[in-house]
Every structure is written in structure tokens, then in C-alpha cells.
Design a protein around this motif. Structure first.
Motif, PDB file in Angstrom:
ATOM      1  N   ALA A  40       0.797  -1.208   0.000  1.00 12.51           N
ATOM      2  CA  ALA A  40       0.000   0.000   0.000  1.00 12.51           C
ATOM      3  C   ALA A  40       0.823   1.246   0.000  1.00 12.51           C
ATOM      4  N   SER A  41       0.149   2.346  -0.336  1.00 11.40           N
ATOM      5  CA  SER A  41       0.751   3.657  -0.259  1.00 11.40           C
ATOM      6  C   SER A  41       0.110   4.365   0.899  1.00 11.40           C
ATOM      7  N   ALA A  42       0.825   5.256   1.550  1.00 11.26           N
ATOM      8  CA  ALA A  42       0.264   5.891   2.728  1.00 11.26           C
ATOM      9  C   ALA A  42       0.630   7.347   2.803  1.00 11.26           C
ATOM     10  N   SER A  43       0.074   8.011   3.809  1.00 13.33           N
ATOM     11  CA  SER A  43       0.357   9.416   4.002  1.00 13.33           C
ATOM     12  C   SER A  43       0.998   9.620   5.350  1.00 13.33           C
ATOM     13  N   SER A  44       2.066  10.375   5.384  1.00 11.91           N
ATOM     14  CA  SER A  44       2.818  10.523   6.620  1.00 11.91           C
ATOM     15  C   SER A  44       2.536  11.821   7.331  1.00 11.91           C
ATOM     16  N   HIS A  45       1.701  12.693   6.770  1.00 12.54           N
ATOM     17  CA  HIS A  45       1.456  14.032   7.308  1.00 12.54           C
ATOM     18  C   HIS A  45       2.629  14.970   7.032  1.00 12.54           C
ATOM     19  N   ARG A  46       3.673  14.514   6.390  1.00 15.52           N
ATOM     20  CA  ARG A  46       4.840  15.359   6.124  1.00 15.52           C
ATOM     21  C   ARG A  46       5.029  15.384   4.608  1.00 15.52           C
ATOM     22  N   ALA A 211      -7.600  16.367  19.161  1.00 14.88           N
ATOM     23  CA  ALA A 211      -8.351  15.128  18.941  1.00 14.88           C
ATOM     24  C   ALA A 211      -7.360  14.015  18.616  1.00 14.88           C
ATOM     25  N   ALA A 212      -7.773  12.782  18.837  1.00 19.32           N
ATOM     26  CA  ALA A 212      -6.984  11.652  18.360  1.00 19.32           C
ATOM     27  C   ALA A 212      -6.961  11.683  16.841  1.00 19.32           C
ATOM     28  N   ASP A 213      -5.803  11.431  16.257  1.00 17.50           N
ATOM     29  CA  ASP A 213      -5.694  11.484  14.798  1.00 17.50           C
ATOM     30  C   ASP A 213      -6.610  10.430  14.176  1.00 17.50           C
ATOM     31  N   PRO A 214      -7.601  10.855  13.361  1.00 16.30           N
ATOM     32  CA  PRO A 214      -8.518   9.882  12.769  1.00 16.30           C
ATOM     33  C   PRO A 214      -7.936   9.141  11.570  1.00 16.30           C
ATOM     34  N   PHE A 215      -6.804   9.621  11.036  1.00 18.96           N
ATOM     35  CA  PHE A 215      -6.217   8.958   9.876  1.00 18.96           C
ATOM     36  C   PHE A 215      -5.572   7.642  10.305  1.00 18.96           C
ATOM     37  N   PHE A 216      -5.668   6.626   9.455  1.00 17.82           N
ATOM     38  CA  PHE A 216      -5.084   5.334   9.790  1.00 17.82           C
ATOM     39  C   PHE A 216      -4.361   4.775   8.568  1.00 17.82           C
ATOM     40  N   ALA A 217      -3.132   4.283   8.815  1.00 16.10           N
ATOM     41  CA  ALA A 217      -2.299   3.754   7.731  1.00 16.10           C
ATOM     42  C   ALA A 217      -1.061   3.105   8.320  1.00 16.10           C
ATOM     43  N   ASP A 218      -0.462   2.216   7.545  1.00 17.46           N
ATOM     44  CA  ASP A 218       0.837   1.655   7.897  1.00 17.46           C
ATOM     45  C   ASP A 218       1.894   2.431   7.120  1.00 17.46           C
ATOM     46  N   GLU A 232       5.710  -6.424   7.621  1.00 18.94           N
ATOM     47  CA  GLU A 232       5.216  -5.658   8.760  1.00 18.94           C
ATOM     48  C   GLU A 232       3.982  -4.824   8.429  1.00 18.94           C
ATOM     49  N   VAL A 233       3.199  -5.218   7.458  1.00 16.54           N
ATOM     50  CA  VAL A 233       1.965  -4.492   7.165  1.00 16.54           C
ATOM     51  C   VAL A 233       0.950  -4.756   8.267  1.00 16.54           C
ATOM     52  N   GLY A 234      -0.050  -3.871   8.350  1.00 21.85           N
ATOM     53  CA  GLY A 234      -1.105  -4.058   9.334  1.00 21.85           C
ATOM     54  C   GLY A 234      -0.890  -3.310  10.627  1.00 21.85           C
ATOM     55  N   ASN A 235       0.157  -2.494  10.710  1.00 25.67           N
ATOM     56  CA  ASN A 235       0.422  -1.715  11.917  1.00 25.67           C
ATOM     57  C   ASN A 235       0.000  -0.269  11.691  1.00 25.67           C
ATOM     58  N   ASN A 236      -0.980   0.213  12.461  1.00 28.95           N
ATOM     59  CA  ASN A 236      -1.418   1.600  12.338  1.00 28.95           C
ATOM     60  C   ASN A 236      -0.375   2.503  12.983  1.00 28.95           C
ATOM     61  N   THR A 237       0.479   3.075  12.160  1.00 28.00           N
ATOM     62  CA  THR A 237       1.590   3.873  12.656  1.00 28.00           C
ATOM     63  C   THR A 237       1.124   5.123  13.389  1.00 28.00           C
ATOM     64  N   LEU A 238      -0.096   5.579  13.140  1.00 30.17           N
ATOM     65  CA  LEU A 238      -0.605   6.804  13.736  1.00 30.17           C
ATOM     66  C   LEU A 238      -1.319   6.561  15.065  1.00 30.17           C
ATOM     67  N   LYS A 239      -1.379   5.322  15.483  1.00 27.45           N
ATOM     68  CA  LYS A 239      -2.029   4.996  16.745  1.00 27.45           C
ATOM     69  C   LYS A 239      -1.333   5.706  17.904  1.00 27.45           C
ATOM     70  N   GLY A 240      -2.135   6.340  18.767  1.00 30.04           N
ATOM     71  CA  GLY A 240      -1.592   6.994  19.950  1.00 30.04           C
ATOM     72  C   GLY A 240      -1.227   8.449  19.764  1.00 30.04           C
ATOM     73  N   TYR A 241      -1.218   8.938  18.526  1.00 32.15           N
ATOM     74  CA  TYR A 241      -0.879  10.332  18.265  1.00 32.15           C
ATOM     75  C   TYR A 241      -2.140  11.191  18.148  1.00 32.15           C
ATOM     76  N   ASN A 242      -1.967  12.499  18.355  1.00 33.82           N
ATOM     77  CA  ASN A 242      -3.060  13.461  18.258  1.00 33.82           C
ATOM     78  C   ASN A 242      -2.808  14.468  17.150  1.00 33.82           C
ATOM     79  N   ASP A 422      -3.252  -2.065   2.818  1.00 29.25           N
ATOM     80  CA  ASP A 422      -2.194  -2.005   3.831  1.00 29.25           C
ATOM     81  C   ASP A 422      -2.591  -2.748   5.103  1.00 29.25           C
ATOM     82  N   LYS A 423      -3.778  -3.376   5.075  1.00 28.18           N
ATOM     83  CA  LYS A 423      -4.285  -4.204   6.184  1.00 28.18           C
ATOM     84  C   LYS A 423      -4.535  -3.402   7.455  1.00 28.18           C
ATOM     85  N   VAL A 424      -4.683  -2.091   7.333  1.00 31.31           N
ATOM     86  CA  VAL A 424      -5.132  -1.255   8.444  1.00 31.31           C
ATOM     87  C   VAL A 424      -6.488  -0.699   8.024  1.00 31.31           C
TER      88      VAL A 424
END
Length: 509
Positions: A40-46, A211-218, A232-242, A422-424
Motif C-alpha cells: 500500500a501507499s500511505a500518508s505521513s502528514h509530512r 483530537a486523536a488522529d482519525p487517519f489510519f495507515a501503515d 510488517e503491514v497491518g500496523n497503524n503507525t498513527l495509533k496513539g498520536y493526536n 495495507d491491512k489497516v
């Protein structure tokens, strides 16, 4: 919508193209099998070099959807400041005081805004002689223990051909919900959140805060597409961030041209005041993933400073996208033939029969048909799975834009159905059933309060750090505040050490 009523309750866009693309395909598609495992392709916010160093001005995501509990209104959410670590004090997360945060509405498809909701912020500090964000437990937005606060104004700008027709202040000095410091500092954060939801005249409602970041992606995708091994797909890298969020809910009738032309185009921008006192646009966002994955390095900063009516300059980035070539090189999934004309209309115009306005001028905007009712059972793949109330018809908090974008990029509209994922599939936070719908922010607390850090210590700390007023010299005030601060820290330290000794056997040195 005129003055504020104080009696109220209180990345990306590979995208449009993808989104549109998938939307177009989604009108007929139902049920896509997920690839196991999926690339998958994802967005990093950067998404661009310059804005990555200016997080207060960085628009990470834009959402727009017909409100599920009030279908005669539309909710728009713009998020800022990527990767907010909940424990990131003592200087927690604030909107910039030298910026204009704008939400643009194009209600006739001419690629120009007819309405702009402009948010501007002011920061207030009660006691500048302490390093603390809050000096005790915070029970309300006007609690004297909340040392650093923000308020904001909203102006409604009406435009014609990008010329200002009128300017009206519709909100004045509305409080911002603070960063969620933790359980000892904010024992009932939900109450603070509720107090930051304000009703405006004319049927609109506004919210600004964390707010908790609503975006989800690996996001391991940027390690050359998951390291080339998909391990290592399937890990929501944004979990825990605001993130810091702006949300506004407005009647559909107010933002659309008419009931016969219900499609609106939406994008957000941030202008920062430069050294000469003028505002310069440094951030722009419509559909997700466009500036991160579609635009090459040479165009990223240019896109952030540009306007939708000049988007023809980025056309080649859509017709000859880089991502399918990378996937082909690494995973041998054949890239669709170029030029990618299957993506052009969706990327620039919206999907005909769904969210494309008549006489549309091609432009990169998040397009929403406000006449389509919310789904009783939303599907994460939106239009791609037959749910026309979802992405790319606007964007809901639960829409899986990564999987949707990938599948269209890899040729869904030309018959190549890969099922990439990306299995998230969902965010970790719990979304609300009413405005602002966002999940409460993550806090720095990860367990129950330790004994000894209850109201007794919090009260002593707050009493010691409260401003002493105008009596006495500045030196006395500074000295007393500093002494009280040290005493408070020592009290907390003593309580923590006592707890450790009792519960873990820790003796210290």
C-alpha cells in the motif's frame, strides 16, 4: 450567520484521482477481495519539504461529509500539527497566532471559492512565571488552573471571482479545547471537550481543539514499499498520536449553490504572516495523498502555495504517476498503460453522475454531493463498495482512503482488480455520534492515578502557583512563584517515590 451566540453548548491525494477513480468504478463495483498480504501507499502528514518543518501550519487531513445525525447539514474537519505526542510538554500544542486557517467552498465548479471560513487564534497566559501549561487540576475551560489558553474568531468571507464581496465576523473569542495533558491535570477531559462546542447564529456549530488522529495507515510504506518483503503491514503507525482540529457544521443550504446544484468543492489553506507583515499561503489540502504521493519533490512546495484554478500545471503528475511503476518494479504487479486518462476526469472534476458539478473547471478539490443522504451502515471502501455517501464523494472519518486509492491507482477502472491493501482498516479511537464526531485525544496517562497524587497535591500545587495579583514587587512575585513551583515538584516527586517503594520495591539513590 451573524454574531456568535454564547449560549451554545458551551495528505493527501493520490487521490482525487484515486478517489474519483475509485468512485467512478465504485458506482458499479461491490465487494473487493483484499490481497493477503497487500502492498500500500500511505500518508505521513509530512507531504512537502518546507511545511514539514512548520507543523503548526501543516494541514494533515481534510474531511467533509453530510452529518449522519443532522442530514440537512454538512460537517467539515481540517486537522493540523502531525504526530502530536500526548506527553509532549511542558509546551503543549497550540494553533499559530500569526496564521489564517481557511476553509474554502467552491459551490459552482469554477475552481474558485465563493465562501471562506477564516479561523484566527490568540494565545493567553495567566502566569508567565511558571513553566507549567496548567498549575493544577482543570475542571472547566475558564478554570484559573489552565495557565495557557487559546481563543479564536471566525470570519465569513463572500467572494466573486476571487474578489471580496463581504466580510462578516460570525464567531468572537471562542475558547479552544486544550491539549489532553493527563488524568491528574484533566480528570474529566470529555467535559472540557463539550464546553468547546459552540453554536453560532444561523444554525452553524464550531469546534477547535485537540483530537486523536482519525487517519489510519501503515507508514512503513516509505521504507521502499514495506522493505520489499511485506513483513510488517497491518500496523497503524498513527495509533496513539493526536492532531489539532478545526470543525464546523453548517446547513447544506448555506454552502451549496442551490438544491438543483448540490455539489460543493472544498479545500483548506494556511497563510502565515511574513517579515513584511503580509500573509503568504504555505499549506493547501483537498483530497488525501495528492501532494505526498502524486506530486514529485520539485512540485510539492509549489502545490502548497498554489490555487486550484492553476492546477493544469500538475496534470502530468496524474497522467504519468510514479507509484504504479514502483509497485511493478518491486512486486511485479503490472502498471496500467500511460497516459492514465482513466484518472484525469476523476482527479480534476469529480465523478459524473455522483459529485461532478455542471460546467466544472478541472481543479483539485474534495467534492461532496450534499444531496446524498448518509449511509445507515457506512462501508470503509465508500463508493468503491457501492456506498455513494463515502469517499471520494467527500470523505468520512471512517473511510479507508489508502486502500481505495491504491486499488484505483493500480488500474481498477481499466479492469485490473488487485485488491491492494495495507491491512489497516480503521482508526483506533472511538468516534462520536454527534458533532464534532472526532475521538477524544490520547493523553499522557497510561494507568490509574498513583496514590498521593490526588486532589491534595494538585490543590497545593495550584495554590502555590496562582498569580498573586498586583501587590508586591516583581521580584517577590517571581521568587514566590518559583519557590512554590519547586515545592510543588518536590511534593509530586516525594509522592511518586513513596508509591514506587511501596509497590515496586524501588529504593532510588
Amino acid at each position: 450567520m451573524t454574531p456568535i451566540s454564547r449560549s451554545g453548548t458551551g495528505r493527501r491525494s493520490i487521490a482525487t484521482l484515486i478517489c474519483g477513480a475509485l468512485a467512478a468504478g465504485g458506482l458499479a463495483a461491490a465487494g473487493v477481495t483484499a490481497l493477503e498480504p497487500g502492498a500500500a501507499s500511505a500518508s505521513s502528514h509530512r507531504e512537502a519539504p518546507l511545511i514539514s518543518g512548520q507543523p503548526q501550519y501543516d494541514n494533515t487531513d481534510l474531511y467533509a461529509f453530510v452529518s449522519p445525525d443532522k442530514p440537512d447539514t454538512t460537517t467539515i474537519i481540517a486537522n493540523f500539527i502531525p504526530f502530536e505526542e500526548p506527553s509532549g510538554g511542558p509546551n503543549f500544542y497550540t494553533f499559530a497566532d500569526d496564521a489564517q486557517y481557511d476553509i474554502h467552498i467552491d459551490n459552482n465548479g469554477d475552481a474558485q471559492g465563493e465562501l471562506v471560513f477564516r479561523y484566527t487564534f490568540k494565545t493567553h497566559v495567566k502566569n508567565k512565571n511558571t513553566f507549567l501549561y496548567n498549575t493544577g487540576a482543570v475542571k472547566s475551560l475558564n478554570d484559573p488552573n489552565l495557565n495557557v489558553t487559546q481563543t479564536y474568531d471566525i470570519e465569513l468571507l463572500k467572494l466573486h471571482k476571487e474578489k471580496l464581496v463581504s466580510r462578516t465576523k460570525i464567531a468572537d473569542d471562542v475558547p479552544v479545547a486544550p491539549s489532553n495533558v493527563g488524568k491528574a491535570s484533566m480528570p474529566d477531559y470529555g467535559k472540557l471537550r463539550d464546553q468547546a462546542v459552540y453554536k453560532l447564529a444561523g444554525g452553524a456549530t464550531t469546534f477547535a481543539g485537540q483530537a486523536a488522529d482519525p487517519f489510519f495507515a501503515d507508514l512503513r510504506v516509505f521504507d521502499l514499499l514495506y522493505g520489499g518483503n511485506l513483513s510488517e503491514v497491518g500496523n497503524n503507525t498513527l495509533k496513539g498520536y493526536n492532531v489539532n482540529s478545526l470543525a464546523i457544521q453548517v446547513p447544506n443550504s448555506y454552502i451549496r449553490e442551490s438544491s438543483k446544484q448540490p455539489v460543493v468543492g472544498i479545500w483548506s489553506t494556511v497563510q502565515r504572516k511574513n517579515a513584511r507583515g503580509y500573509y503568504e499561503q504555505i499549506s493547501r489540502l483537498g483530497n488525501p495523498l495528492v501532494n505526498e504521493v502524486v506530486n514529485p519533490q520539485k512540485d510539492k512546495d509549489k502545490f502548497n502555495a498554489s490555487q486550484p484554478w492553476y492546477d493544469a500545471q500538475f496534470l502530468k503528475n496524474v497522467t504519468n504517476p510514479e507509484l504504479p511503476k514502483l509497485i511493478e518494479q518491486i512486486y511485479k504487479i503490472k502498471a496500467p498503460s500511460e497516459p492514465r486518462n482513466d484518472l484525469v476526469d476523476v482527479f480534476l472534476k469529480g465523478v459524473k453522475g455522483l459529485n461532478q458539478p455542471p460546467y466544472v473547471k478541472p481543479a483539485e478539490e474534495l467534492r461532496l454531493n450534499t444531496s446524498i443522504k448518509p449511509s445507515m451502515h457506512p462501508k470503509r471502501l465508500g463508493v468503491l463498495d457501492g456506498d455513494n455517501a463515502g469517499f471520494p464523494n467527500g470523505r468520512r472519518l471512517t473511510d479507508d482512503v489508502i486502500d481505495e486509492a491504491l486499488q484505483v491507482m493500480e488500474g481498477f477502472l481499466v479492469g485490473q482488480k488487485t485488491g491492494l491493501s495495507d491491512k489497516v482498516d480503521a482508526a483506533d479511537g472511538k468516534f462520536g455520534n454527534s458533532f464534532p464526531y472526532l475521538a477524544e485525544p490520547n493523553s499522557g496517562s497510561h494507568g490509574a492515578l498513583a496514590k498521593g497524587t490526588g486532589n491534595d497535591v494538585r490543590s497545593q500545587l495550584a495554590d502555590g502557583l496562582m498569580p498573586t495579583g498586583s501587590s508586591g514587587s516583581d521580584t517577590t512575585l517571581i521568587a514566590s512563584s518559583a519557590a512554590a513551583g519547586v515545592a510543588g515538584v518536590l511534593l509530586i516527586g516525594t509522592a511518586v517515590m513513596w508509591w514506587r517503594r511501596r509497590n515496586t520495591g524501588y529504593r532510588g539513590y
